[in-house]
Scaffold this motif. Structure first.
Motif, PDB file in Angstrom:
ATOM      1  N   UNK A 282       7.348   5.330  46.427  1.00  0.00           N
ATOM      2  CA  UNK A 282       8.012   6.319  47.277  1.00  0.00           C
ATOM      3  C   UNK A 282       7.209   6.696  48.501  1.00  0.00           C
ATOM      4  N   UNK A 283       5.897   6.441  48.491  1.00  0.00           N
ATOM      5  CA  UNK A 283       5.082   6.730  49.677  1.00  0.00           C
ATOM      6  C   UNK A 283       5.586   5.912  50.868  1.00  0.00           C
ATOM      7  N   UNK A 284       5.542   6.531  52.034  1.00  0.00           N
ATOM      8  CA  UNK A 284       5.884   5.816  53.261  1.00  0.00           C
ATOM      9  C   UNK A 284       4.605   5.664  54.085  1.00  0.00           C
ATOM     10  N   UNK A 285       4.250   4.434  54.401  1.00  0.00           N
ATOM     11  CA  UNK A 285       3.050   4.156  55.194  1.00  0.00           C
ATOM     12  C   UNK A 285       3.506   3.928  56.634  1.00  0.00           C
ATOM     13  N   UNK A 286       3.066   4.803  57.531  1.00  0.00           N
ATOM     14  CA  UNK A 286       3.549   4.796  58.915  1.00  0.00           C
ATOM     15  C   UNK A 286       2.412   4.378  59.845  1.00  0.00           C
ATOM     16  N   UNK A 287       2.701   3.446  60.757  1.00  0.00           N
ATOM     17  CA  UNK A 287       1.718   3.028  61.763  1.00  0.00           C
ATOM     18  C   UNK A 287       1.688   4.069  62.875  1.00  0.00           C
ATOM     19  N   UNK A 288       0.496   4.569  63.188  1.00  0.00           N
ATOM     20  CA  UNK A 288       0.419   5.626  64.199  1.00  0.00           C
ATOM     21  C   UNK A 288       0.028   5.109  65.579  1.00  0.00           C
ATOM     22  N   UNK A 289      -0.152   3.796  65.753  1.00  0.00           N
ATOM     23  CA  UNK A 289      -0.553   3.262  67.063  1.00  0.00           C
ATOM     24  C   UNK A 289       0.087   1.902  67.283  1.00  0.00           C
ATOM     25  N   UNK A 290       0.429   1.645  68.532  1.00  0.00           N
ATOM     26  CA  UNK A 290       1.028   0.357  68.882  1.00  0.00           C
ATOM     27  C   UNK A 290       0.942   0.168  70.391  1.00  0.00           C
ATOM     28  N   UNK A 291       1.019  -1.087  70.806  1.00  0.00           N
ATOM     29  CA  UNK A 291       1.005  -1.363  72.243  1.00  0.00           C
ATOM     30  C   UNK A 291       2.406  -1.303  72.848  1.00  0.00           C
ATOM     31  N   UNK A 292       3.431  -1.192  72.026  1.00  0.00           N
ATOM     32  CA  UNK A 292       4.787  -1.127  72.585  1.00  0.00           C
ATOM     33  C   UNK A 292       5.661  -0.191  71.758  1.00  0.00           C
ATOM     34  N   UNK A 293       6.732   0.261  72.393  1.00  0.00           N
ATOM     35  CA  UNK A 293       7.616   1.234  71.756  1.00  0.00           C
ATOM     36  C   UNK A 293       8.365   0.655  70.561  1.00  0.00           C
ATOM     37  N   UNK A 294       8.594  -0.646  70.592  1.00  0.00           N
ATOM     38  CA  UNK A 294       9.369  -1.253  69.506  1.00  0.00           C
ATOM     39  C   UNK A 294       8.679  -1.110  68.163  1.00  0.00           C
ATOM     40  N   UNK A 295       7.331  -1.076  68.178  1.00  0.00           N
ATOM     41  CA  UNK A 295       6.595  -1.061  66.911  1.00  0.00           C
ATOM     42  C   UNK A 295       5.937   0.267  66.594  1.00  0.00           C
ATOM     43  N   UNK A 316      -2.964   4.413  60.129  1.00  0.00           N
ATOM     44  CA  UNK A 316      -1.777   4.655  59.297  1.00  0.00           C
ATOM     45  C   UNK A 316      -1.756   6.101  58.823  1.00  0.00           C
ATOM     46  N   UNK A 317      -0.554   6.579  58.538  1.00  0.00           N
ATOM     47  CA  UNK A 317      -0.359   7.836  57.822  1.00  0.00           C
ATOM     48  C   UNK A 317       0.344   7.511  56.512  1.00  0.00           C
ATOM     49  N   UNK A 318       0.016   8.266  55.477  1.00  0.00           N
ATOM     50  CA  UNK A 318       0.798   8.192  54.240  1.00  0.00           C
ATOM     51  C   UNK A 318       1.651   9.446  54.156  1.00  0.00           C
ATOM     52  N   UNK A 319       2.967   9.253  54.148  1.00  0.00           N
ATOM     53  CA  UNK A 319       3.910  10.362  53.962  1.00  0.00           C
ATOM     54  C   UNK A 319       4.401  10.299  52.522  1.00  0.00           C
ATOM     55  N   UNK A 320       4.044  11.296  51.738  1.00  0.00           N
ATOM     56  CA  UNK A 320       4.402  11.286  50.312  1.00  0.00           C
ATOM     57  C   UNK A 320       5.581  12.231  50.085  1.00  0.00           C
ATOM     58  N   UNK A 321       6.694  11.725  49.558  1.00  0.00           N
ATOM     59  CA  UNK A 321       7.877  12.587  49.410  1.00  0.00           C
ATOM     60  C   UNK A 321       7.660  13.687  48.386  1.00  0.00           C
ATOM     61  N   UNK A 322       8.196  14.858  48.700  1.00  0.00           N
ATOM     62  CA  UNK A 322       8.137  15.959  47.739  1.00  0.00           C
ATOM     63  C   UNK A 322       9.087  15.667  46.581  1.00  0.00           C
ATOM     64  N   UNK A 323       8.806  16.265  45.470  1.00  0.00           N
ATOM     65  CA  UNK A 323       9.533  15.939  44.231  1.00  0.00           C
ATOM     66  C   UNK A 323      11.033  16.224  44.366  1.00  0.00           C
ATOM     67  N   UNK A 324      11.832  15.256  43.933  1.00  0.00           N
ATOM     68  CA  UNK A 324      13.268  15.462  43.817  1.00  0.00           C
ATOM     69  C   UNK A 324      14.039  15.492  45.110  1.00  0.00           C
ATOM     70  N   UNK A 325      13.444  14.995  46.196  1.00  0.00           N
ATOM     71  CA  UNK A 325      14.107  15.059  47.499  1.00  0.00           C
ATOM     72  C   UNK A 325      14.646  13.698  47.949  1.00  0.00           C
ATOM     73  N   UNK A 326      13.898  12.648  47.625  1.00  0.00           N
ATOM     74  CA  UNK A 326      14.265  11.321  48.127  1.00  0.00           C
ATOM     75  C   UNK A 326      14.381  10.321  46.980  1.00  0.00           C
ATOM     76  N   UNK A 327      15.417   9.509  47.044  1.00  0.00           N
ATOM     77  CA  UNK A 327      15.584   8.433  46.064  1.00  0.00           C
ATOM     78  C   UNK A 327      14.707   7.258  46.474  1.00  0.00           C
TER      79      UNK A 327
END
Length: 411
Positions: A282-295, A316-327
């Motif tokens: 359920x963790x979402x790993x998000x890239x916080x830097x890129x050379x272009x808007x597409x990525x 990267x950031x790790x966004x961890x969903x709170x309990x019972x909010x996201x499938x």
């Protein structure tokens, strides 16, 4: 000389030849009104007006070179990288190109494949002249000296026909993959703008989607700053998600067992990794830097991972969903949705390298459906992604098969 794989009806030895035994250089002025073509490395010859780029100048028609259907044309500066194609019709090209007129016993379709094989590309590079790779040129007089071993025309024709069938199969698989990706994009747009909705199993409607901020749904988990040099694909204790792999190869639905993920080198492994820093389903790993808007802000959702075995690293950031909010599986598509992608691109800052901050990510507006509807959305889009992955695997398999043929069916 004969190839290791050959059609049984042919027995004659292949003969040593040179480029000028198969082609002669054609330097004929174009006539007004012929379509203008360019040579690309991935598509061969294509009409210039179909290319989405600007050209510095347009020479008058009569300054270009005339090309007849089935002539081969190559870019003398990029021939060693495979910039060659066969004319699908009478046309004209820039005088910077070299036009090859086939001789009577030359089967041009045979050379579509000969030019692309690894050994041929090496020879075309070896006969190019220039002090550095960006100055290499293969002039017509040098192409004439390129050695080649060729069969009689009948065998050329047979090989070309067979490999043409393989190419048609690869193109069909490509089209299937593109069609699936286009369908997914369209249906995902409709699901997230809610013009297309699922219903409950008893056919009743789900409640309206709930508006909220990203920060109210996710908690942020610390990541490390390990660079690529601190990672290895040899066996280790803990695997590490590098932002470059999210950009380049990981599926949006990340399954640890299915991905090639580097390990942290033993001498770089931190001794005090916090328990909550290990990735969870359920963790979402998000890239916080890129050379272009597409990525920028590209993300993967961890669908499957072994306990205490995976962390996320630099940029990267790790966004961890709170309990019972996201499938499970829904976030992978939420972060691909057009509405969220547009917001992420708006908060990106920087000139040469774009970056996004966690505070700004937390303020982004999202809408969430009921958990059961999330599950239906994730399952439906996941099924399409599985079909796309299967089509991609077939393409890769056929391309590998074709490479093997090119090695065995030529000398």
């Amino acid at each position: 000389m004969t190839p290791s794989l050959r059609f049984p009806e042919f027995k004659d030895a292949w003969q040593p030849r040179h480029g000028d035994d198969a082609f002669r250089s054609r330097r004929q002025r174009a006539i007004e009104g012929l379509p203008l073509y360019s040579v690309t490395m991935d598509q061969g010859m294509v009409r210039r007006d179909s290319l989405e780029r600007e050209f510095a100048s347009n020479a008058p028609d009569e300054a270009n070179l005339r090309v007849f259907k089935d002539d081969h044309v190559y870019n003398m500066m990029r021939m060693w990288q495979g910039a060659v194609g066969r004319a699908p019709e009478d046309c004209m090209v820039s005088p910077a190109y070299v036009v090859l007129q086939p001789k009577p016993d030359t089967v041009t379709a045979f050379f579509d494949h000969w030019f692309k094989r690894k050994r041929s590309v090496y020879l075309l590079w070896a006969y190019s002249y220039g002090l550095t790779s960006d100055r290499l040129r293969l002039y017509a007089r040098d192409f004439a000296r390129v050695p080649m071993v060729l069969p009689m025309a009948a065998e050329q024709r047979k090989i070309a026909h067979f490999l043409g069938l393989v190419d048609e199969r690869i193109k069909l698989l490509h089209r299937q993959r593109v069609a699936l990706a286009r369908y997914k994009k369209g249906v995902m747009q409709r699901l997230f703008d809610r013009s297309l909705r699922f219903t409950r199993d008893d056919a009743t409607a789900f409640p309206d989607w709930t508006a909220c901020e990203l920060g109210s749904v996710f908690d942020w988990v610390a990541t490390n700053s390990l660079s690529r040099e601190m990672l290895t694909y040899e066996k280790g204790e803990v695997q590490n998600i590098h932002y470059g792999d999210i950009h380049g190869k990981f599926s949006a639905r990340f399954r640890q067992s299915a991905e090639s993920v580097p390990f942290i080198k033993n001498d770089a492994l931190p001794s005090n990794i916090r328990k909550d820093a290990f990735c969870k389903p359920g963790d979402v790993i998000i890239v916080d830097a890129s050379e272009d808007y597409a990525d920028i802000g590209k993300a993967v959702e961890v669908i499957e991972v072994a306990p205490m075995s995976l962390v996320a690293g630099l940029h990267t950031y790790i966004a961890r969903p709170k309990a019972g909010v996201l499938a499970l599986g829904f976030s992978a598509y939420l972060f691909q949705s057009q509405a969220l992608r547009e917001q992420i691109m708006r908060i990106a800052q920087g000139i040469s390298v774009l970056g996004i901050s966690r505070p700004n990510l937390s303020k982004l507006k999202i809408c969430l459906p009921h958990l059961d509807e999330q599950r239906k959305v994730a399952a439906f889009l996941g099924a399409i992604d599985d079909k796309i992955a299967a089509a991609s695997a077939k393409v890769a398999q056929m391309e590998t098969f074709k490479k093997g043929l090119l090695q065995q069916m030529f000398v």
